[in-house]
Design an enzyme around this catalytic site. Structure first.
Site, mmCIF file in Angstrom:
data_model
loop_
_atom_site.group_PDB
_atom_site.id
_atom_site.type_symbol
_atom_site.label_atom_id
_atom_site.label_comp_id
_atom_site.label_asym_id
_atom_site.label_seq_id
_atom_site.Cartn_x
_atom_site.Cartn_y
_atom_site.Cartn_z
ATOM 1 N N ARG A 157 -16.993 1.734 4.867
ATOM 2 C CA ARG A 157 -16.230 2.948 5.192
ATOM 3 C C ARG A 157 -15.143 3.140 4.148
ATOM 4 O O ARG A 157 -14.261 2.310 3.992
ATOM 5 C CB ARG A 157 -15.612 2.798 6.589
ATOM 6 C CG ARG A 157 -14.870 4.021 7.095
ATOM 7 C CD ARG A 157 -14.371 3.765 8.519
ATOM 8 N NE ARG A 157 -13.668 4.926 9.025
ATOM 9 C CZ ARG A 157 -12.373 5.151 8.835
ATOM 10 N NH1 ARG A 157 -11.640 4.279 8.151
ATOM 11 N NH2 ARG A 157 -11.792 6.231 9.328
ATOM 12 N N SER A 211 -21.410 8.559 16.013
ATOM 13 C CA SER A 211 -20.219 8.370 16.845
ATOM 14 C C SER A 211 -20.224 9.347 18.004
ATOM 15 O O SER A 211 -20.509 10.538 17.813
ATOM 16 C CB SER A 211 -18.944 8.598 16.023
ATOM 17 O OG SER A 211 -18.786 7.601 15.058
ATOM 18 N N LYS A 236 -7.514 3.842 12.836
ATOM 19 C CA LYS A 236 -7.723 5.247 12.480
ATOM 20 C C LYS A 236 -6.632 6.049 13.178
ATOM 21 O O LYS A 236 -6.524 6.031 14.391
ATOM 22 C CB LYS A 236 -9.103 5.717 12.968
ATOM 23 C CG LYS A 236 -10.263 5.199 12.165
ATOM 24 C CD LYS A 236 -11.584 5.582 12.808
ATOM 25 C CE LYS A 236 -11.895 7.056 12.626
ATOM 26 N NZ LYS A 236 -13.206 7.428 13.181
#
Length: 213
Positions: free
Chosen positions: A40, A109, A138
């Protein structure tokens, strides 16, 4: 499709800009028993992302562990990754499948029961419940945590693997697996651990022990 075990997904920490540290932690996670890696990179330019992805692929190949790329189909295609993980506002699932072909992993997701019921989620190889608990990893565009009750609801209507992410650590992993998840995805529980390999081993043990009860 590559055989992917979803017990323990290490999602790489894009806050680690130093490559030596980044790859040392990644290798520690692989040695510790991570079963799938998700690269990521939210802030990298394409070239930097590509270079990291190539090195990740080589390392994952050495350990025989699948590598999936977060969001970026172009990077996944460029390095022949094992798949991608996409969000609700990324490339549509059917387009991603057409581009990647049937032999690759596609995870999606979901942040609600409604999203889990949709055709794209049902077609995906696995869904990532995000977030299961609150997290500081996040800080933007994050939905409200679904919690264990949300996981239970989704488990009833989703037959494929479910991986949970968000605020997961060794003390809440057992509860997640007991209530229907097939695995966990973690960032800081490994990347910020004093001993990443030992932390990975401990999490993997909890998942596997709970999953066989």
């Amino acid at each position: 499709m590559p055989k992917a075990e979803y017990a323990l997904m290490y999602v790489t920490d894009d806050g680690i800009r130093d490559d030596n540290s980044f790859f040392a932690i990644l290798e520690a996670a692989l040695k510790g028993g991570a079963t799938i890696i998700q690269l990521r990179e939210k802030t990298s330019n394409t070239l930097a992302f590509y270079k990291r992805a190539m090195r990740c692929k080589d390392l994952c190949n050495t350990y025989g562990i699948p590598l999936i790329i977060n969001d970026r189909l172009d990077i996944a295609l460029a390095i022949d990754a094992d798949g991608v993980h996409i969000g609700q506002t990324d490339m549509p699932y059917d387009v991603a499948r057409r581009l990647l072909g049937n032999s690759k992993i596609i995870g999606l997701s979901v942040s609600s029961k409604e999203q889990a019921e949709k055709q794209n989620a049902q077609a995906a190889d696995y869904i990532g419940i995000s977030p299961i608990f609150s997290t500081n990893t996040k800080t933007t565009d994050l939905a409200q945590p679904l919690g264990i009750s949300g996981l239970k609801e989704i488990r009833e209507l989703y037959k494929k693997p479910i991986v949970c992410i968000g605020g997961i650590h060794k003390d809440n992993t057992q509860e997640i697996i007991t209530n229907g998840a097939d695995g966990i995805a973690v960032v800081s529980a490994i990347s910020k651990a004093a001993h990443p390999e030992a932390a990975t081993k401990e999490l993997k043990e909890i998942v596997c022990k709970t999953g066989t009860n």
